[in-house]
Design a protein around this motif. Structure first.
Motif, PDB file in Angstrom:
ATOM      1  N   UNK A 106     -58.494 -56.033 -10.482  1.00 43.00           N
ATOM      2  CA  UNK A 106     -57.078 -56.256 -10.190  1.00 43.00           C
ATOM      3  C   UNK A 106     -56.143 -55.354 -10.983  1.00 43.00           C
ATOM      4  N   UNK A 107     -56.661 -54.618 -11.997  1.00 43.58           N
ATOM      5  CA  UNK A 107     -55.835 -53.750 -12.827  1.00 43.58           C
ATOM      6  C   UNK A 107     -56.525 -52.415 -13.041  1.00 43.58           C
ATOM      7  N   UNK A 108     -55.719 -51.402 -13.359  1.00 46.26           N
ATOM      8  CA  UNK A 108     -56.292 -50.114 -13.741  1.00 46.26           C
ATOM      9  C   UNK A 108     -55.446 -49.512 -14.851  1.00 46.26           C
ATOM     10  N   UNK A 109     -56.038 -48.574 -15.571  1.00 49.31           N
ATOM     11  CA  UNK A 109     -55.376 -47.880 -16.672  1.00 49.31           C
ATOM     12  C   UNK A 109     -54.764 -46.590 -16.149  1.00 49.31           C
ATOM     13  N   UNK A 110     -53.447 -46.543 -16.125  1.00 44.58           N
ATOM     14  CA  UNK A 110     -52.760 -45.332 -15.685  1.00 44.58           C
ATOM     15  C   UNK A 110     -52.935 -44.242 -16.745  1.00 44.58           C
ATOM     16  N   UNK A 111     -52.985 -42.978 -16.292  1.00 49.14           N
ATOM     17  CA  UNK A 111     -53.240 -41.858 -17.199  1.00 49.14           C
ATOM     18  C   UNK A 111     -52.244 -40.736 -16.932  1.00 49.14           C
ATOM     19  N   UNK A 112     -52.120 -39.846 -17.918  1.00 51.23           N
ATOM     20  CA  UNK A 112     -51.254 -38.679 -17.750  1.00 51.23           C
ATOM     21  C   UNK A 112     -51.845 -37.750 -16.700  1.00 51.23           C
ATOM     22  N   UNK A 113     -51.008 -37.082 -15.916  1.00 49.27           N
ATOM     23  CA  UNK A 113     -51.550 -36.227 -14.854  1.00 49.27           C
ATOM     24  C   UNK A 113     -52.247 -34.976 -15.364  1.00 49.27           C
ATOM     25  N   UNK A 114     -51.864 -34.494 -16.559  1.00 50.83           N
ATOM     26  CA  UNK A 114     -52.426 -33.243 -17.049  1.00 50.83           C
ATOM     27  C   UNK A 114     -53.716 -33.439 -17.833  1.00 50.83           C
ATOM     28  N   UNK A 115     -53.772 -34.467 -18.725  1.00 47.68           N
ATOM     29  CA  UNK A 115     -54.933 -34.634 -19.598  1.00 47.68           C
ATOM     30  C   UNK A 115     -55.755 -35.880 -19.269  1.00 47.68           C
ATOM     31  N   UNK A 116     -55.273 -36.694 -18.355  1.00 47.36           N
ATOM     32  CA  UNK A 116     -55.958 -37.928 -17.958  1.00 47.36           C
ATOM     33  C   UNK A 116     -56.170 -38.864 -19.149  1.00 47.36           C
ATOM     34  N   UNK A 117     -55.177 -38.915 -20.037  1.00 48.86           N
ATOM     35  CA  UNK A 117     -55.212 -39.803 -21.191  1.00 48.86           C
ATOM     36  C   UNK A 117     -54.387 -41.052 -20.913  1.00 48.86           C
ATOM     37  N   UNK A 118     -54.756 -42.180 -21.514  1.00 45.38           N
ATOM     38  CA  UNK A 118     -54.139 -43.464 -21.165  1.00 45.38           C
ATOM     39  C   UNK A 118     -52.631 -43.523 -21.409  1.00 45.38           C
ATOM     40  N   UNK A 119     -51.938 -44.189 -20.453  1.00 39.89           N
ATOM     41  CA  UNK A 119     -50.510 -44.478 -20.573  1.00 39.89           C
ATOM     42  C   UNK A 119     -50.299 -45.982 -20.712  1.00 39.89           C
ATOM     43  N   UNK A 120     -50.847 -46.738 -19.779  1.00 42.81           N
ATOM     44  CA  UNK A 120     -50.660 -48.181 -19.789  1.00 42.81           C
ATOM     45  C   UNK A 120     -51.264 -48.805 -18.553  1.00 42.81           C
ATOM     46  N   UNK A 121     -51.304 -50.136 -18.542  1.00 46.90           N
ATOM     47  CA  UNK A 121     -51.940 -50.862 -17.449  1.00 46.90           C
ATOM     48  C   UNK A 121     -50.988 -51.022 -16.259  1.00 46.90           C
ATOM     49  N   UNK A 122     -51.570 -50.997 -15.071  1.00 43.60           N
ATOM     50  CA  UNK A 122     -50.855 -51.291 -13.832  1.00 43.60           C
ATOM     51  C   UNK A 122     -51.740 -52.155 -12.942  1.00 43.60           C
ATOM     52  N   UNK A 123     -51.120 -52.843 -12.009  1.00 43.27           N
ATOM     53  CA  UNK A 123     -51.907 -53.567 -11.014  1.00 43.27           C
ATOM     54  C   UNK A 123     -52.432 -52.583  -9.979  1.00 43.27           C
ATOM     55  N   UNK A 124     -53.523 -52.942  -9.338  1.00 45.71           N
ATOM     56  CA  UNK A 124     -54.094 -52.047  -8.323  1.00 45.71           C
ATOM     57  C   UNK A 124     -53.139 -51.872  -7.145  1.00 45.71           C
ATOM     58  N   UNK A 125     -52.292 -52.882  -6.883  1.00 48.26           N
ATOM     59  CA  UNK A 125     -51.305 -52.730  -5.807  1.00 48.26           C
ATOM     60  C   UNK A 125     -50.303 -51.631  -6.160  1.00 48.26           C
ATOM     61  N   UNK A 126     -49.891 -51.557  -7.425  1.00 49.83           N
ATOM     62  CA  UNK A 126     -48.934 -50.533  -7.853  1.00 49.83           C
ATOM     63  C   UNK A 126     -49.499 -49.128  -7.689  1.00 49.83           C
ATOM     64  N   UNK A 127     -50.783 -48.975  -7.914  1.00 49.07           N
ATOM     65  CA  UNK A 127     -51.374 -47.649  -7.844  1.00 49.07           C
ATOM     66  C   UNK A 127     -51.924 -47.267  -6.492  1.00 49.07           C
ATOM     67  N   UNK A 128     -51.896 -48.194  -5.545  1.00 44.70           N
ATOM     68  CA  UNK A 128     -52.516 -47.925  -4.250  1.00 44.70           C
ATOM     69  C   UNK A 128     -54.032 -47.955  -4.300  1.00 44.70           C
TER      70      UNK A 128
END
Length: 300
Positions: free
Chosen positions: A173-195
Motif C-alpha cells: 500500500x506504500x512506496x518510498x519516493x526517490x530523487x529522479x537523478x540519484x534514486x535516493x529516498x525522499x519520503x513515503x507515499x501511497x501507491x495511489x499517489x504514485x500510480x
C-alpha cells in the motif's frame, strides 16, 4: 580448477547457480525461463540473481557512520554516486554443499574500511515440487556489532510476451519516493499517489518502476507474493516471509541496451540507504545470525 557452475534439478524444475556473486543464473520450469538468465562467463549483467549483502540497493556516496566510526565503501555506481548492492556481488562464492536438487554457497565479508566486522554469509538453493526455495543467512563472526541488510536480485519472466503486456500483482500500500537523478529516498507515499497500485492484478503497460514498497499484505502464515502473468497464460510468483518488510520492484528500464527484459522483484530487510537513515536496519551482535527465505515458482 573448481567449477563455478552448479546445476540442480527436481521434477519439472531446473536451475543453474553460479559462484559469481552467489547468483541464480537460470531457473526453468518444463524448459520455460522463470528468470532473466545470463551467460557462464564474465561479470553478472545488471546484478541479475545476485545476493546483495550487507546492504540492499543504494548507499549514498558509499559513506556511513556506525558506532562512532566513519566507513567508506567502494562507489560502484559512479553515475549516481552510490555504493550499490553491498560487498559480495563481485566475490566468487565457495561451495559448501552440493546435491542433485540443492546447492549451498558461502562467502566472507571482512572487517575493514568498508564494514565494521567479519561477516560470514551463506545462500542455499533447493528445488522441489513447490519451486525454488532459497535462504540467505549471515553470522557476525567478528568482535564488533555491525549494521546489516540483504536482498536477492532476480528478474522474473512471466512468459513470451513483452513486459508491457504482463499483468502484475503487488500486495503493497506504500512506496518510498526517490530523487529522479540519484534514486535516493525522499519520503513515503501511497501507491495511489504514485500510480503504482497493483494490489489488484492489472496490466503493467508503459509504467516505469524502480521503487521500494512496504505496507505489505500477508496471509495467515506471514507470507506475501508478487505475481506476474503473460497473456499466453503462463506466469511466475515470488513468495517471501515476514523477515522481509520491503520489496523492490524494477521494470528493468535501460537507456541503452536490452530494455524491460524482466521484472526485478527483490524482497528487502531494509529500504535503500538504510545504513544512513536507520530505517528497519538490523544490528548484528558478535555471534548473532540472521536468516531469511524466499521461493520462486511457476504459475500455469
Amino acid at each position: 580448477m573448481p567449477s563455478t557452475e552448479h546445476s540442480i534439478a527436481s521434477g519439472p524444475y531446473t536451475a543453474v547457480v553460479t559462484a559469481r556473486g552467489g547468483a541464480l543464473r537460470e531457473l526453468q520450469h518444463n524448459g520455460r525461463d522463470l528468470v532473466v538468465g545470463f551467460g557462464p562467463d564474465g561479470r553478472v549483467p545488471d546484478y541479475r540473481g545476485v545476493i546483495c549483502v550487507p546492504w540492499p540497493n543504494r548507499l549514498a556516496d558509499g559513506r556511513y557512520a556506525y558506532a562512532g566510526t566513519d566507513y567508506q565503501a567502494p562507489v560502484n555506481e559512479p553515475e549516481r554516486g552510490s555504493a550499490l548492492h553491498g560487498l559480495a556481488t563481485e566475490q566468487i562464492w565457495a561451495v559448501r554443499e552440493a546435491a542433485e536438487d540443492r546447492v549451498v554457497l558461502v562467502c566472507t565479508i571482512g572487517a575493514g574500511p568498508h564494514y565494521p566486522s567479519d561477516l560470514k554469509v551463506s545462500v542455499s538453493y533447493s528445488l522441489g515440487p513447490g519451486g525454488l526455495r532459497s535462504t540467505v543467512s549471515a553470522v557476525n563472526a567478528g568482535s564488533a556489532s555491525a549494521p546489516y541488510g540483504v536482498c536477492p536480485h532476480p528478474y522474473l519472466v512471466a512468459g513470451p510476451g513483452m513486459l508491457d503486456e504482463w499483468t502484475l500483482e503487488v500486495p503493497a500500500r506504500e512506496f518510498l519516493d526517490v530523487t529522479p537523478d540519484r534514486l535516493l529516498p525522499i519520503g513515503m507515499k501511497t501507491v495511489e499517489e504514485g500510480g503504482f497500485d497493483f494490489r489488484s492484478p492489472r496490466r503493467l503497460g508503459p509504467v516505469r518502476i524502480d521503487h521500494a514498497f512496504t505496507g505489505i499484505t500477508r496471509d495467515a502464515a506471514g507470507l506475501a507474493r508478487v505475481r506476474v502473468k503473460d497473456p499466453a497464460g503462463t506466469g511466475v510468483e515470488l513468495e517471501w516471509g515476514a523477515e522481509w518488510p520491503w520489496v523492490q520492484i524494477h521494470t528493468a528500464d535501460k537507456p541503452v541496451g536490452p530494455d524491460r527484459l524482466g521484472l526485478a522483484v527483490e524482497p528487502m530487510t531494509c529500504p535503500p540507504d538504510a545504513f544512513n537513515s536507520g530505517a528497519d536496519l538490523l544490528h548484528l551482535k558478535p555471534g548473532e545470525t540472521h536468516s531469511a527465505s524466499w521461493t520462486i515458482r511457476a504459475l500455469a
